[in-house]
Design a protein around this motif. Structure first.
Motif, PDB file in Angstrom:
ATOM      1  N   LEU A   1       0.944  -1.352   0.127  1.00  0.00           N
ATOM      2  CA  LEU A   1      -0.018  -0.237  -0.030  1.00  0.00           C
ATOM      3  C   LEU A   1       0.942   1.159  -0.226  1.00  0.00           C
ATOM      4  O   LEU A   1       0.522   2.113  -0.787  1.00  0.00           O
ATOM      5  N   ALA A   2       2.027   1.248   0.763  1.00  0.00           N
ATOM      6  CA  ALA A   2       3.009   2.331   0.877  1.00  0.00           C
ATOM      7  C   ALA A   2       3.573   2.684  -0.510  1.00  0.00           C
ATOM      8  O   ALA A   2       3.637   3.649  -0.999  1.00  0.00           O
ATOM      9  N   LYS A   3       3.905   1.539  -1.150  1.00  0.00           N
ATOM     10  CA  LYS A   3       4.612   1.443  -2.493  1.00  0.00           C
ATOM     11  C   LYS A   3       3.452   1.954  -3.495  1.00  0.00           C
ATOM     12  O   LYS A   3       3.966   2.944  -4.341  1.00  0.00           O
ATOM     13  N   MET A   4       2.123   1.906  -3.392  1.00  0.00           N
ATOM     14  CA  MET A   4       1.289   2.325  -4.307  1.00  0.00           C
ATOM     15  C   MET A   4       1.355   3.850  -4.321  1.00  0.00           C
ATOM     16  O   MET A   4       1.076   4.571  -4.983  1.00  0.00           O
ATOM     17  N   GLU A   5       1.299   4.220  -2.940  1.00  0.00           N
ATOM     18  CA  GLU A   5       1.183   5.695  -2.610  1.00  0.00           C
ATOM     19  C   GLU A   5       2.442   6.446  -3.445  1.00  0.00           C
ATOM     20  O   GLU A   5       2.445   7.509  -3.808  1.00  0.00           O
ATOM     21  N   GLU A   6       3.501   5.971  -3.170  1.00  0.00           N
ATOM     22  CA  GLU A   6       4.840   6.508  -3.560  1.00  0.00           C
ATOM     23  C   GLU A   6       4.756   6.566  -5.238  1.00  0.00           C
ATOM     24  O   GLU A   6       5.217   7.589  -5.784  1.00  0.00           O
ATOM     25  N   LYS A   7       4.003   5.599  -5.908  1.00  0.00           N
ATOM     26  CA  LYS A   7       3.678   5.806  -7.297  1.00  0.00           C
ATOM     27  C   LYS A   7       2.504   6.256  -7.662  1.00  0.00           C
ATOM     28  O   LYS A   7       2.228   6.427  -9.054  1.00  0.00           O
ATOM     29  N   ASP A   8       1.836   7.038  -6.679  1.00  0.00           N
ATOM     30  CA  ASP A   8       0.731   7.921  -6.978  1.00  0.00           C
ATOM     31  C   ASP A   8      -0.330   6.867  -7.604  1.00  0.00           C
ATOM     32  O   ASP A   8      -1.292   7.326  -8.610  1.00  0.00           O
ATOM     33  N   ILE A   9      -0.440   5.420  -7.146  1.00  0.00           N
ATOM     34  CA  ILE A   9      -1.437   4.890  -7.716  1.00  0.00           C
ATOM     35  C   ILE A   9      -2.596   4.748  -6.482  1.00  0.00           C
ATOM     36  O   ILE A   9      -2.191   4.386  -5.525  1.00  0.00           O
ATOM     37  N   VAL A  10      -3.634   5.048  -6.846  1.00  0.00           N
ATOM     38  CA  VAL A  10      -4.828   5.165  -5.843  1.00  0.00           C
ATOM     39  C   VAL A  10      -5.443   3.917  -5.788  1.00  0.00           C
ATOM     40  O   VAL A  10      -5.827   3.189  -6.761  1.00  0.00           O
ATOM     41  N   PRO A  11      -5.404   3.458  -4.523  1.00  0.00           N
ATOM     42  CA  PRO A  11      -6.058   2.195  -4.300  1.00  0.00           C
ATOM     43  C   PRO A  11      -7.552   2.057  -4.539  1.00  0.00           C
ATOM     44  O   PRO A  11      -8.291   3.182  -4.418  1.00  0.00           O
ATOM     45  N   ASP A  12      -8.119   1.125  -4.911  1.00  0.00           N
ATOM     46  CA  ASP A  12      -9.818   0.948  -5.216  1.00  0.00           C
ATOM     47  C   ASP A  12     -10.504   0.058  -4.298  1.00  0.00           C
ATOM     48  O   ASP A  12      -9.456  -0.578  -3.538  1.00  0.00           O
ATOM     49  N   THR A  13     -11.570  -0.347  -4.453  1.00  0.00           N
ATOM     50  CA  THR A  13     -12.517  -1.296  -3.713  1.00  0.00           C
ATOM     51  C   THR A  13     -11.773  -2.852  -3.676  1.00  0.00           C
ATOM     52  O   THR A  13     -11.516  -3.434  -2.788  1.00  0.00           O
ATOM     53  N   TYR A  14     -11.026  -3.170  -5.073  1.00  0.00           N
ATOM     54  CA  TYR A  14     -10.231  -4.362  -5.077  1.00  0.00           C
ATOM     55  C   TYR A  14      -8.869  -4.472  -4.295  1.00  0.00           C
ATOM     56  O   TYR A  14      -8.329  -5.371  -3.957  1.00  0.00           O
ATOM     57  N   THR A  15      -8.465  -3.086  -3.847  1.00  0.00           N
ATOM     58  CA  THR A  15      -7.467  -3.161  -3.105  1.00  0.00           C
ATOM     59  C   THR A  15      -7.567  -3.651  -1.659  1.00  0.00           C
ATOM     60  O   THR A  15      -7.037  -4.512  -1.013  1.00  0.00           O
ATOM     61  N   TYR A  16      -8.589  -2.796  -0.968  1.00  0.00           N
ATOM     62  CA  TYR A  16      -8.725  -2.966   0.275  1.00  0.00           C
ATOM     63  C   TYR A  16      -9.656  -3.811   0.751  1.00  0.00           C
ATOM     64  O   TYR A  16      -9.805  -4.250   1.785  1.00  0.00           O
ATOM     65  N   SER A  17     -10.616  -4.426  -0.180  1.00  0.00           N
ATOM     66  CA  SER A  17     -11.686  -5.304   0.210  1.00  0.00           C
ATOM     67  C   SER A  17     -10.872  -6.817   0.740  1.00  0.00           C
ATOM     68  O   SER A  17     -11.332  -7.026   1.878  1.00  0.00           O
ATOM     69  N   PRO A  18      -9.865  -7.077   0.064  1.00  0.00           N
ATOM     70  CA  PRO A  18      -9.273  -8.418   0.311  1.00  0.00           C
ATOM     71  C   PRO A  18      -8.581  -8.065   1.939  1.00  0.00           C
ATOM     72  O   PRO A  18      -8.559  -9.042   2.886  1.00  0.00           O
TER      73      PRO A  18
END
Length: 652
Positions: A525-542
């Motif tokens: 999740l931290a790496k996603m934020e570094e890359k400016d990739i916004v988490p979506d439903t499929y990210t946080y649901s699992p």
């Protein structure tokens, strides 16, 4: 009255060909043949050229072959030009074996030496079909005959390699041109720019434009049209408008193609108002909407489900005297397949050739995809075999459709057979081809085979794995519980500066959650934020599910609060008509609509299209609703109205 002289008959053939009536020229030729009169070779060449140009269909080219044979029998000595015309005819209809056979006969039987035009004709056709191995063979044969590639040859190769996506090979060919003291021209650069745009390398395309300007090779309307289309593809509409302004500043006049590109993209983006405004601008500039314009609009309205407008466009097209072409036919076939009317689609395809349409690989590929969607493997394969029997060469897209359909239905071995067949004929697979096979191995749970295939193709071919390849392999590994190997692959791609997307991250996160490795997901999740990739439903649901399963309710609530609650779309029920009289009126309209539809269907089935149109006009005037099916029936009727090609009288 004295019999006509040979000179008079030669002149008649030439005049008929110039007037666009080669079938009448054939009648004169047959008369000369019966009277044992030998036509002038230039006249005969004119006749062959006219037949090939006016009707480049399989039966027309076969007829040219017969004429050529008859001419030889009465003593005509062919020239290199004669053979080149016939070779061009063979290539136009994909009869490469016949073209190469005639190339070989030229020296052996006719003592003629093939020239650059001979080889360039064959190379052009092979490049269009992506026949990589055949291209190499022809170039080798050309060199063995002491012929050096000219600028046209190099440009044909640049065009072919760009079309196949082999941009490094293209650069090598251009380098060879410089080494052989041949300067690239505007055509060379236009093809390279097109290749870059096709691979979404817009910055590289603009670099090439700058390079050609430095060499005092000025961009033409084709250069600008290619860049405009490329910018639209790359979602850079602002750059498109700048290019249009630049064209006007530099005195490069917008042509019909420019306007059609703008219309196409407005339609693709659903901006039909802007598309209509562009048509007005197009007409203001002195261009009338052509087949391309209408086909774009018909296709867009079909995709939007607006059959009324699609039919109106087809009717307008016919009213303007524009012939519906292969694109119109393929649009109708695609629409019928979407509506699962495969019998109607097949009947339309079967009758298309005799109505004067050039049926191509796209026509057959559309039906193949349609039958695979219905899980009818047998019928899909029958269509494939029929296409091959008619000597219509499948293109890469058709092979991809076939392999994709076979893989989805568990026919992996047959898909691999077709993949090998594709390689054997010298066609170059693209990322879609490779990804289809890799995806299927992973889907079957055979990840090791997927990796073996991936590694072999990377080592032995031009395969450059893309983001889809990576995501397929990541998903395959995680499904088998091999998350650590998936993470290693993920990190390898990151180290190679390859852009990973949200799907890549979501796949790893879901895999870690399945194994209960919740803490590690926060690293990603931290790496996603570094890359400016916004988490979506499929990210946080699992992650939420894993936290709940582990009894970490508080952490789950905090995470949910961080990302915000998902908003669910509330489905609204259709309004209930409370007025019984209104309901009865609607029922009456529905009954009348069905009656009119049945009448129109029956009339079209009997070929009484004009009568069907009268019924349609009556229905429209009465304001009775017209259903989608009726519009489709009328559209097919319009296509079927087109007269077939006039058959030449062989016995004349």
């Amino acid at each position: 009255m004295p019999p006509p002289t040979k000179i008079f008959l030669d002149t008649c053939i030439f005049s008929y060909c110039r007037a666009g009536w080669p079938h009448l020229g054939v009648q004169i030729f047959n008369k000369m043949k019966r009277n044992r009169m030998l036509p002038n070779v230039l006249t005969f060449n004119t006749l062959l050229t006219s037949l090939v140009k006016t009707s480049p269909y399989s039966h027309s080219v076969s007829f040219c072959k017969e004429l050529f044979s008859d001419a030889l029998k009465i003593g005509l000595l062919p020239t290199v030009v004669t053979c080149n015309i016939l070779i061009n005819g063979y290539c136009l209809v994909g009869k490469f074996k016949d073209a190469i056979a005639l190339l070989e006969k030229m020296e052996v039987y006719f003592k003629l030496k093939p020239d650059n035009a001979t080889y360039n004709t064959i190379l052009t056709a092979l490049c269009k079909k992506g026949r990589f191995q055949d291209i190499r063979n022809i170039l080798s044969d050309m060199k063995s005959k002491g012929l050096c590639p000219n600028k046209t040859t190099y440009n044909i190769l640049v065009d072919g390699y760009c079309a196949m996506g082999l941009l490094k090979d293209t650069a090598s060919i251009v380098e060879l041109m410089f080494q052989n003291h041949m300067l690239p021209d505007v055509w060379t650069y236009n093809m390279q720019i097109s290749g870059m745009c096709n691979q979404r390398k817009i910055d590289e395309a603009f670099r090439l434009k700058a390079e050609m300007e430095e060499l005092k090779i000025f961009p033409d309307v084709v250069t600008y049209n290619t860049l405009i289309n490329g910018c639209f593809e790359a979602k850079k509409s602002f750059e498109t408008l700048k290019l249009v302004d630049e064209m006007r500043e530099k005195g490069v006049r917008l042509n019909q193609v420019t306007h059609n590109i703008m219309i196409k993209w407005y339609c693709k983006e659903g901006r039909m108002k802007e598309a209509s405004e562009e048509i007005v601008r197009m007409e203001g500039a002195g261009f009338s909407p052509d087949c391309v314009t209408y086909n774009t609009l018909i296709s867009s309205f079909c995709k939007a489900g607006n059959m009324a407008e699609a039919f109106r466009m087809m009717n307008q097209m016919a009213g303007r005297g524009l012939k519906m072409d292969t694109v119109t036919l393929n649009t109708a076939l695609h629409n019928l397949c979407l509506e699962r009317k495969l019998d109607d689609a097949y009947e339309l395809l079967s009758s298309a050739s005799r109505r004067g349409y050039t049926v191509d690989a796209v026509s057959y590929g559309t039906l193949i995809v349609g039958y695979f969607k219905e899980e009818n493997v047998e019928k899909a394969m029958n269509i494939w075999d029929e296409m091959k029997e008619k000597e219509i060469t499948p293109n890469l897209s058709t092979y991809n459709s076939l392999m994709g359909g076979l893989c989805k239905l568990g026919k992996t071995d047959l898909a691999i057979t077709k993949f090998n067949e594709l390689l054997e004929i010298g066609m170059v697979p693209d990322e879609t081809t490779y990804n289809t096979i890799i995806h299927n191995y992973c889907w079957e749970g055979n990840v090791e085979k997927a990796f073996q295939f991936h590694n072999n193709m990377v080592q032995k071919s031009h395969f450059k794995p893309d983001i889809y390849t990576c995501n397929i392999l990541l998903n395959g590994l995680c499904k088998e519980g091999r998350v650590d190997k998936a993470i290693k692959l993920f990190e390898l791609w990151v180290s190679q500066d390859k852009n990973l997307d949200i799907v890549s991250y979501n796949t790893i996160i879901a895999g870690l959650c399945k194994e209960g490795r919740i803490e590690e997901t926060f690293t990603f999740l931290a790496k996603m934020e570094e890359k400016d990739i916004v988490p979506d439903t499929y990210t946080y649901s699992p992650i939420l599910n894993a936290l709940n399963d582990a009894g970490k309710t508080k952490e789950a609530e905090e995470l949910l609060q961080k990302f915000g609650t998902r908003e669910t779309d509330q489905s609204t029920l259709p309004p209930v008509d409370a007025d019984p009289e209104k309901s009865e009126t609607m029922q009456s309209y529905d009954m009348n609509s069905r009656r009119y539809s049945e009448r129109i269907d029956k009339l079209c089935a009997r070929g009484r299209y004009k009568d069907a149109m009268l019924v349609f006009n009556e229905q429209t005037e009465k304001g009775i609703p017209i259903d989608k099916s009726t519009y489709q029936t009328l559209m097919i009727g319009l296509l079927k109205r087109r007269k077939g090609i006039t058959k030449t009288d062989h016995s004349a």
